[in-house]
Design an enzyme around this catalytic site. Sequence first.
Site, short mmCIF file in Angstrom:
data_model
loop_
_atom_site.label_atom_id
_atom_site.label_comp_id
_atom_site.label_asym_id
_atom_site.label_seq_id
_atom_site.Cartn_x
_atom_site.Cartn_y
_atom_site.Cartn_z
N LYS A 110 0.84 -1.31 0.03
CA LYS A 110 0.13 -0.04 -0.02
C LYS A 110 0.97 1.33 0.48
O LYS A 110 2.13 1.53 0.83
CB LYS A 110 -0.74 -0.01 1.25
CG LYS A 110 -2.41 0.96 0.90
CD LYS A 110 -3.30 0.16 0.95
CE LYS A 110 -4.53 0.47 -0.09
NZ LYS A 110 -5.69 0.26 -0.34
N1 GLU Z 1 -6.79 -0.37 -4.27
C1 GLU Z 1 -7.55 -1.31 -4.44
C2 GLU Z 1 -7.64 -2.65 -2.64
O1 GLU Z 1 -7.53 -2.01 -1.70
C3 GLU Z 1 -7.04 -1.81 -5.34
C4 GLU Z 1 -5.66 -2.50 -5.42
C5 GLU Z 1 -5.37 -2.82 -6.48
O2 GLU Z 1 -5.97 -2.77 -7.46
O3 GLU Z 1 -4.36 -3.61 -6.46
O4 GLU Z 1 -8.38 -3.63 -3.86
#
Ligand code: GLU
Length: 420
Positions: A110
Amino acid sequence: MNANSEFDSELHRTAIAQLDRVAARLGLDADIHGRLRYPRRALVVSIPVRMDSGKTEVFVGYRVHHNTVLGPTKGGLRYAPDVDLGEVSALAMLMSWKCALMSLPYGGAKGGVRCDPRKLSMQEKENLTRRYTAEIILMIGPDLDIPAPDLGTDEQTMAWMMDTYSMTQGKSVPGVVTGKPLIVGGSAGRREATGRGIVYTLYQAARHLGQELRGRKVVVQGFGNVGAVAARLLWREGCTIVGISDVKGGIWKPDGIDIRQLEAHVAETGSVTGFPGSEPISNSDLITQPCDVLIPAAVGGQIHEGNADRVKASIVAEGANGPTTPEADVILRERGATVIPDILCNAGGVVVSYFEWVQGLQYYFWRESEITARLQEVMTRAFNRVWALGSKEGVDLRTAALMEGIKRVAEGYKVRGLYP
Ligand code: GLU
């Protein structure tokens, strides 16, 4: 390491408590359990940005890799005023469980920048994104770590990231991010993927509970990329959308909101508030209004000890990451509500991110109908696995989903062993 480590935050403590509880239930090896409690690596960067005023402002940013045992890391990038290392670390851990639960060959990651994106101009956002990308460049790459949009970021953010990374490589590298615009290697259906995934899990939940989705009364908190798509698809399915909110406030309309008209209203005014024929309602009151299905699709911690006992919905579908606090989770369970947990419910986004990454690596792009069919298959399979495990073990869906995800990551650790 203990909870007072540099990764400490309320959300990280919650994530660790969830892991500890599930580890005990799974009888997880203590050494592996210990390794799973903290990120593999975390980078903190300062991001000097030339503002429109001509002055330079310095922002703080993070990129955290939770583990890399099943493959490169994957996870979104959020721009929000309250982002800190503890929150990003917790969200990276949740991405690990989410990717493993969905059988994707990724570890969790993240990123975040502490800023208020609504107060930044396009130029300032571009400057911020490019400098952030340059600062974390050692941490990202198509076979290393692949960012994607999250709260406060979008396709344009990903295009700037891809361009910045590509310029340092002297060639186009579409696989370094997902959630890009179609023209530069994005995937059909990526924008709708999270909302669509929510609806697929809701179908399955309703089926197992012996209910029909059609005709259900639905409340959606959040009208961004996730909430708006879920609302539109459920409305088309014949659900009555009785309440919706966004950052500026909420609207309540017991006879149902016409989502196409609401979209036109939002395009014109920038908010759901003031939609003709609706009553205004606060974001917090919306959560406890009478409805069958509640979809928190905004920020974390919205269903908490103070309101959980007044939630009327019999199904809560977690579109956001971490919208329910652990205390609220217990209250909802005691009330008999079915909670479709975030790592399952909102996984459609990362599933289609995976499709986008695979398409980019192969330079071969699929039709939207193909993507939607594959997404439905992956979501349905995961939901049914979680439901079956929950019934077998006599546990709620969150515990079952975590058990599935954590077990897979732990198996990876076990077969790979400890270096050196
Ligand atoms: N931000 C999204 C999540 O929390 C997508 C993450 C992604 O596609 O890598 O799942």
